[in-house]
Design a protein around this motif. Structure first.
Motif, PDB file in Angstrom:
ATOM      1  N   GLU A 192      58.773  -6.517  36.235  1.00 37.74           N
ATOM      2  CA  GLU A 192      58.160  -5.443  37.024  1.00 37.74           C
ATOM      3  C   GLU A 192      57.281  -5.975  38.152  1.00 37.74           C
ATOM      4  O   GLU A 192      56.735  -5.192  38.933  1.00 37.74           O
ATOM      5  N   LEU A 193      57.147  -7.309  38.246  1.00 39.98           N
ATOM      6  CA  LEU A 193      56.144  -7.883  39.135  1.00 39.98           C
ATOM      7  C   LEU A 193      56.449  -7.651  40.606  1.00 39.98           C
ATOM      8  O   LEU A 193      55.564  -7.261  41.383  1.00 39.98           O
ATOM      9  N   TYR A 194      57.671  -7.884  41.034  1.00 36.50           N
ATOM     10  CA  TYR A 194      57.998  -7.763  42.459  1.00 36.50           C
ATOM     11  C   TYR A 194      57.657  -6.369  42.974  1.00 36.50           C
ATOM     12  O   TYR A 194      56.993  -6.221  44.006  1.00 36.50           O
ATOM     13  N   SER A 195      58.100  -5.352  42.250  1.00 38.13           N
ATOM     14  CA  SER A 195      57.850  -3.988  42.732  1.00 38.13           C
ATOM     15  C   SER A 195      56.366  -3.649  42.696  1.00 38.13           C
ATOM     16  O   SER A 195      55.869  -2.915  43.562  1.00 38.13           O
ATOM     17  N   ALA A 196      55.637  -4.201  41.720  1.00 34.90           N
ATOM     18  CA  ALA A 196      54.198  -3.948  41.651  1.00 34.90           C
ATOM     19  C   ALA A 196      53.469  -4.557  42.842  1.00 34.90           C
ATOM     20  O   ALA A 196      52.551  -3.959  43.405  1.00 34.90           O
ATOM     21  N   LEU A 197      53.891  -5.742  43.260  1.00 31.52           N
ATOM     22  CA  LEU A 197      53.315  -6.368  44.453  1.00 31.52           C
ATOM     23  C   LEU A 197      53.708  -5.578  45.700  1.00 31.52           C
ATOM     24  O   LEU A 197      52.897  -5.357  46.603  1.00 31.52           O
ATOM     25  N   GLN A 198      54.943  -5.148  45.746  1.00 29.09           N
ATOM     26  CA  GLN A 198      55.451  -4.392  46.894  1.00 29.09           C
ATOM     27  C   GLN A 198      54.696  -3.080  47.064  1.00 29.09           C
ATOM     28  O   GLN A 198      54.394  -2.654  48.190  1.00 29.09           O
ATOM     29  N   GLN A 199      54.345  -2.465  45.956  1.00 34.26           N
ATOM     30  CA  GLN A 199      53.664  -1.165  45.995  1.00 34.26           C
ATOM     31  C   GLN A 199      52.147  -1.297  46.067  1.00 34.26           C
ATOM     32  O   GLN A 199      51.441  -0.287  46.156  1.00 34.26           O
ATOM     33  N   GLY A 200      51.637  -2.529  46.048  1.00 31.15           N
ATOM     34  CA  GLY A 200      50.205  -2.737  46.153  1.00 31.15           C
ATOM     35  C   GLY A 200      49.430  -2.491  44.881  1.00 31.15           C
ATOM     36  O   GLY A 200      48.198  -2.366  44.910  1.00 31.15           O
ATOM     37  N   VAL A 201      50.134  -2.423  43.749  1.00 34.29           N
ATOM     38  CA  VAL A 201      49.448  -2.268  42.466  1.00 34.29           C
ATOM     39  C   VAL A 201      48.587  -3.499  42.197  1.00 34.29           C
ATOM     40  O   VAL A 201      47.510  -3.407  41.612  1.00 34.29           O
ATOM     41  N   PHE A 202      49.086  -4.668  42.620  1.00 29.37           N
ATOM     42  CA  PHE A 202      48.339  -5.923  42.541  1.00 29.37           C
ATOM     43  C   PHE A 202      48.225  -6.535  43.935  1.00 29.37           C
ATOM     44  O   PHE A 202      49.125  -6.395  44.767  1.00 29.37           O
ATOM     45  N   ASP A 203      47.106  -7.244  44.153  1.00 25.35           N
ATOM     46  CA  ASP A 203      46.934  -8.004  45.391  1.00 25.35           C
ATOM     47  C   ASP A 203      47.566  -9.390  45.290  1.00 25.35           C
ATOM     48  O   ASP A 203      47.875 -10.003  46.314  1.00 25.35           O
ATOM     49  N   ALA A 204      47.687  -9.882  44.054  1.00 19.98           N
ATOM     50  CA  ALA A 204      47.996 -11.294  43.863  1.00 19.98           C
ATOM     51  C   ALA A 204      48.777 -11.515  42.571  1.00 19.98           C
ATOM     52  O   ALA A 204      48.868 -10.629  41.713  1.00 19.98           O
ATOM     53  N   GLN A 205      49.323 -12.712  42.455  1.00 25.33           N
ATOM     54  CA  GLN A 205      49.976 -13.145  41.224  1.00 25.33           C
ATOM     55  C   GLN A 205      49.892 -14.664  41.178  1.00 25.33           C
ATOM     56  O   GLN A 205      49.506 -15.312  42.162  1.00 25.33           O
ATOM     57  N   GLU A 206      50.262 -15.272  40.045  1.00 30.58           N
ATOM     58  CA  GLU A 206      50.213 -16.730  39.938  1.00 30.58           C
ATOM     59  C   GLU A 206      51.461 -17.215  39.212  1.00 30.58           C
ATOM     60  O   GLU A 206      51.833 -16.693  38.163  1.00 30.58           O
ATOM     61  N   ASN A 207      52.134 -18.187  39.840  1.00 32.72           N
ATOM     62  CA  ASN A 207      53.377 -18.735  39.304  1.00 32.72           C
ATOM     63  C   ASN A 207      53.649 -20.086  39.948  1.00 32.72           C
ATOM     64  O   ASN A 207      53.074 -20.410  40.985  1.00 32.72           O
ATOM     65  N   PRO A 208      54.555 -20.873  39.367  1.00 33.77           N
ATOM     66  CA  PRO A 208      54.978 -22.107  40.035  1.00 33.77           C
ATOM     67  C   PRO A 208      55.716 -21.816  41.340  1.00 33.77           C
ATOM     68  O   PRO A 208      56.261 -20.721  41.535  1.00 33.77           O
ATOM     69  N   LEU A 209      55.755 -22.801  42.222  1.00 32.80           N
ATOM     70  CA  LEU A 209      56.414 -22.641  43.517  1.00 32.80           C
ATOM     71  C   LEU A 209      57.873 -22.240  43.363  1.00 32.80           C
ATOM     72  O   LEU A 209      58.397 -21.435  44.148  1.00 32.80           O
ATOM     73  N   SER A 210      58.542 -22.805  42.355  1.00 37.83           N
ATOM     74  CA  SER A 210      59.962 -22.502  42.183  1.00 37.83           C
ATOM     75  C   SER A 210      60.185 -21.024  41.895  1.00 37.83           C
ATOM     76  O   SER A 210      61.155 -20.426  42.382  1.00 37.83           O
ATOM     77  N   ILE A 211      59.295 -20.413  41.122  1.00 39.59           N
ATOM     78  CA  ILE A 211      59.433 -18.987  40.817  1.00 39.59           C
ATOM     79  C   ILE A 211      59.012 -18.142  42.020  1.00 39.59           C
ATOM     80  O   ILE A 211      59.632 -17.120  42.317  1.00 39.59           O
ATOM     81  N   ILE A 212      57.982 -18.578  42.724  1.00 38.20           N
ATOM     82  CA  ILE A 212      57.557 -17.869  43.933  1.00 38.20           C
ATOM     83  C   ILE A 212      58.722 -17.784  44.914  1.00 38.20           C
ATOM     84  O   ILE A 212      58.981 -16.732  45.522  1.00 38.20           O
TER      85      ILE A 212
END
Length: 325
Positions: A192-212
């Motif tokens: 659900e993370l991509y859509s949550a970032l797209q909709q502004g539910v979150f400002d940020a996230q944390e992951n390795p570069l490969s996943i980013i």
């Protein structure tokens, strides 16, 4: 029908039955994209195992959460309904809190120290804990160092995290780490993370570069700050219910391939890290280096809080390998 011919047919049918009984089709799930090194390595592992066992053991790889999220896969392996998975090892924490030790922030000065720990006594100790929950960790792969992306601005000090709404993995250690750093963390399933970032539910996230990169977060995030707050292992894991169905010879072949693809997957991750910063910048992201010393100092209370949870033996192993002894 002559007795000799009849005997030959019976022997042939018996051999066919044994061969069919021994053949194992083993579903292996993970949550990352088909382009990620987990999937590439898992496919290579599956191919090599099939060849080494003459088709008796056939791992079938299901990326992108097709078998469920990590919680579902872990629970399934525990009861035998899911045969195998590549799992971010922090997801084992609901089964045993001691697995949270893989999430201790700023444990390793570099990945070589981490490799030594998980290929050594720390990994062996955690493998014994997994055995208690009907899971066999075949080898320790890599999820890499985790970094923060956001839409507010570069993170150069803990103060820059103040009040930042950041999605984190659903484990208490990660929540406590970012709370200590001044952010406002909350868990969310990866799917659900991509859509949550797209909709502004979150400002940020944390992951390795490969996943980013493989998850195209550059489309919904502007900044990458190389905080390196956690080096995260991944576990190539098989349910013991599945493992015990294999012959000793096939188990040895599976283990050999697991070790070989551990090394190859780590090489892929190292190569990715060397290339991905440029790719993310080309995709429009602003990437900045971070002095990690102030961050390390600010999470010492997290270490103190969890030292009793992880027990002296595990903590002493982390300290041993952390110093490179």
């Amino acid at each position: 029908m002559k007795p000799t011919l009849l005997s030959s047919i019976i022997v042939a049918l018996a051999s066919l039955q044994v061969s069919t009984t021994q053949a194992q089709d083993i579903k292996l799930g993970h949550v990352l994209a088909p382009t990620h090194s987990w999937n590439i390595a898992a496919e290579g592992f599956a191919k090599d195992v099939a060849e080494a066992t003459d088709g008796r053991v056939n791992f079938q790889v299901f990326p992108s959460g097709q078998l469920g999220n990590e919680k579902t896969v872990v629970e399934g392996m525990q009861i035998g309904s899911v045969p195998a998975g590549v799992i971010g090892c922090g997801s084992f924490q609901p089964l045993d809190a001691r697995f949270g030790i893989v999430e201790l922030p700023y444990s390793w000065p570099n990945r070589e120290h981490a490799y030594a720990a998980y290929d050594g006594k720390l990994g062996s100790a955690l493998e014994e804990i997994a055995d208690e929950h009907n899971m066999k960790i075949l080898s320790w792969w890599e999820n890499g160092f985790r970094h923060v992306t956001n839409n507010r601005g570069p993170i150069t000090s803990p103060e820059d995290l103040s009040g930042l709404k950041i999605r984190v993995t659903p484990d208490k250690m990660r929540l406590d780490t970012f709370t200590a750093l001044g952010a406002s963390p909350a868990p969310l399933s990866f799917g659900e993370l991509y859509s949550a970032l797209q909709q502004g539910v979150f400002d940020a996230q944390e992951n390795p570069l490969s996943i980013i990169h493989s998850s195209s977060f550059n489309e919904v995030q502007d900044y990458v700050s190389l905080t390196g707050h956690v080096w995260a292992p991944a576990c190539l894991t098989v349910s013991t219910f599945t493992w015990n169905q294999l012959s000793e010879g096939d188990q040895a072949a599976v283990q050999k391939s697991a070790d070989e693809w551990r090394d190859k997957q780590r090489e892929m991750t190292q190569q990715d890290d060397a290339e991905l910063i440029a790719k993310l910048e080309d995709a429009g992201m602003n990437v900045n280096e971070v002095d990690t010393a102030p961050f390390t100092a600010q999470v010492q209370d997290v270490w103190a809080e969890y030292s009793d949870v992880f027990e002296p033996e595990l903590m002493s192993l982390v300290e041993y390998y952390r110093k490179g002894e």
